[in-house]
Design an enzyme around this catalytic site. Structure first.
Site, PDB file in Angstrom:
ATOM      1  N   TYR A  26     -20.278  78.781  34.517  1.00 21.65           N
ATOM      2  CA  TYR A  26     -20.418  78.546  35.960  1.00 21.65           C
ATOM      3  C   TYR A  26     -19.290  77.656  36.465  1.00 21.65           C
ATOM      4  O   TYR A  26     -18.634  77.955  37.475  1.00 21.65           O
ATOM      5  CB  TYR A  26     -21.771  77.903  36.248  1.00 21.65           C
ATOM      6  CG  TYR A  26     -21.906  77.385  37.665  1.00 21.65           C
ATOM      7  CD1 TYR A  26     -21.964  78.265  38.739  1.00 21.65           C
ATOM      8  CD2 TYR A  26     -21.960  76.015  37.927  1.00 21.65           C
ATOM      9  CE1 TYR A  26     -22.066  77.799  40.048  1.00 21.65           C
ATOM     10  CE2 TYR A  26     -22.075  75.543  39.219  1.00 21.65           C
ATOM     11  CZ  TYR A  26     -22.123  76.427  40.274  1.00 21.65           C
ATOM     12  OH  TYR A  26     -22.223  75.953  41.556  1.00 21.65           O
ATOM     13  N   THR A  61     -25.349  80.853  40.881  1.00 25.74           N
ATOM     14  CA  THR A  61     -25.415  79.449  40.497  1.00 25.74           C
ATOM     15  C   THR A  61     -26.361  79.269  39.313  1.00 25.74           C
ATOM     16  O   THR A  61     -27.293  80.044  39.134  1.00 25.74           O
ATOM     17  CB  THR A  61     -25.902  78.576  41.668  1.00 25.74           C
ATOM     18  OG1 THR A  61     -27.202  79.006  42.067  1.00 25.74           O
ATOM     19  CG2 THR A  61     -24.962  78.690  42.859  1.00 25.74           C
TER      20      THR A  61
END
Length: 373
Positions: free
Chosen positions: A184, A82
């Protein structure tokens, strides 16, 4: 039910493990115990060991998946790299963990005997990019990412893709355009699509939950790449100033961990969630300047707050969730507003050792790579 939770020793995972264990489910965790996420001697690991079988392994390793999947009836896939900013230069790692790791799970389910009858994937609000907006001239639009040339001039507003005029943020629903503006976000969208497509082809009900900005007790206070409340908290507790990017009015939908677990359990257990995608948030936009001031007040510590005009490539301006669908299908309604959630979070933070503040190093890394201005 026998349930495998990947990333189960992390922030969201550990809370989910506690809730499901209390309901009598038999739980297994697959987690690599990444130092970036867990730090040293992370208390979450000790907590989950008491109510689940922990398999320390990597989602990129076939043998680790085979060990963890044995006898499982459901898989909740939370494990992922993340961090929007970090993903823009650690591209191979984010793609390898998030996409290849997910693909490996699904490949095993497609080619080996198993008992899995439910799949749930943690998706992200990042897949919407700038989300849904209203243009006074053109109506509802889905803006693209903001160009570097405009950001350099201090123009942070989101523009209409048709007439280039300023837009106003709207709540983003699940039918909104999907066009992530970061690596991401691209990996999270791919994860979601892999789960839903494979689930249908394999006859295994799959659900994707598009989490907004999740916060609460147990959040990593040492990870400088993700979690604005934890990053600001660590800065404040170290007596360091806070650099507010852009003009401080950029906003996010902050959703408290207990509400996220309510939504996740409901999606895992309800047939109404099968083959569906849902937003999970508070439905309220809170600007970053409000976050910084609220945290300073909560800690009783006044540190310098600077609105610098800096920006990171890949960041979005605004996003908050339309919760109509999850309310209708699963009866979800967030119970903890921002004021109450921040109070609970900061009371927990004050009971923890002050973490080392590594945030500036993460910013310096992005500057070296031309991703921060």
């Amino acid at each position: 039910m026998n349930i495998l939770i990947t990333g189960g020793a992390g922030f969201i995972g550990s809370h989910l493990v506690e809730r499901l264990a209390a309901q009598g489910h038999c739980l297994t965790i697959l987690d690599n115990l990444s130092p970036q996420i867990h730090g040293l001697n992370c208390p979450l690991v000790a907590k989950v060991r008491g109510c689940a079988t922990l398999v320390q392994g990597d989602v990129r390793e076939r043998t680790d998946w085979l060990k963890a999947l044995e006898g499982q009836e459901a898989v909740v896939h939370l494990a992922a790299e993340t961090g929007t900013g970090q993903s823009m230069y650690e591209i191979d790692r984010y793609v390898d963990v998030n996409i290849r790791g997910t693909g490996l799970l699904l490949d095993l389910l497609a080619n080996r005997p198993h008992k899995v009858r439910k799949l749930l994937i943690a998706s992200s609000r990042s897949i919407y990019g700038e989300g849904k907006a209203n243009c006074p001239r053109c109506g509802v639009v889905y803006p693209t990412e903001r160009p570097d040339a405009s950001l350099r001039l201090g123009d942070f507003e989101v523009k209409c893709p048709i007439c280039s005029g300023n837009t106003q943020q709207l709540a983003t629903d699940e039918g909104s355009k999907l066009h992530p503006s970061s690596i991401y976000g691209i990996t999270k969208l791919t994860q979601e699509q892999l789960f839903l497509t494979a689930g249908r082809s394999l006859g295994i009900p799959a659900t994707a939950l598009r989490y907004q900005n999740v916060y609460g007790p147990g959040q990593s206070l040492s990870n400088p790449y993700t979690g604005i409340l934890s990053i600001f908290s660590t800065r404040i507790r170290n007596g360091n100033g806070i650099n507010i990017f852009e003009d401080g009015l950029e906003s996010r939908d902050f959703v408290y961990i207990d509400d996220v677990i309510d939504a996740t359990v409901a999606a895992l257990m309800s047939p109404a969630a099968d083959h569906q995608v849902f937003n999970v948030g508070s439905g309220v936009a809170t600007d970053v300047m409000t976050v910084a001031r609220t945290l300073c007040d909560a800690y009783g510590t006044l540190v310098p707050i600077t609105v610098s005009g800096n920006y990171r490539l890949g960041d979005i301006r605004h996003n908050h969730a339309d919760l109509s669908l999850i309310a209708e299908r699963l009866g979800y309604a967030p119970k903890v507003d921002f004021a109450k959630g921040v109070h609970r979070f900061t009371q927990w933070v004050l009971q923890q050792e002050t973490a080392v503040d590594a945030y500036q190093q993460s910013i310096d890394e992005m500057k070296r790579r031309g991703l921060f201005n």
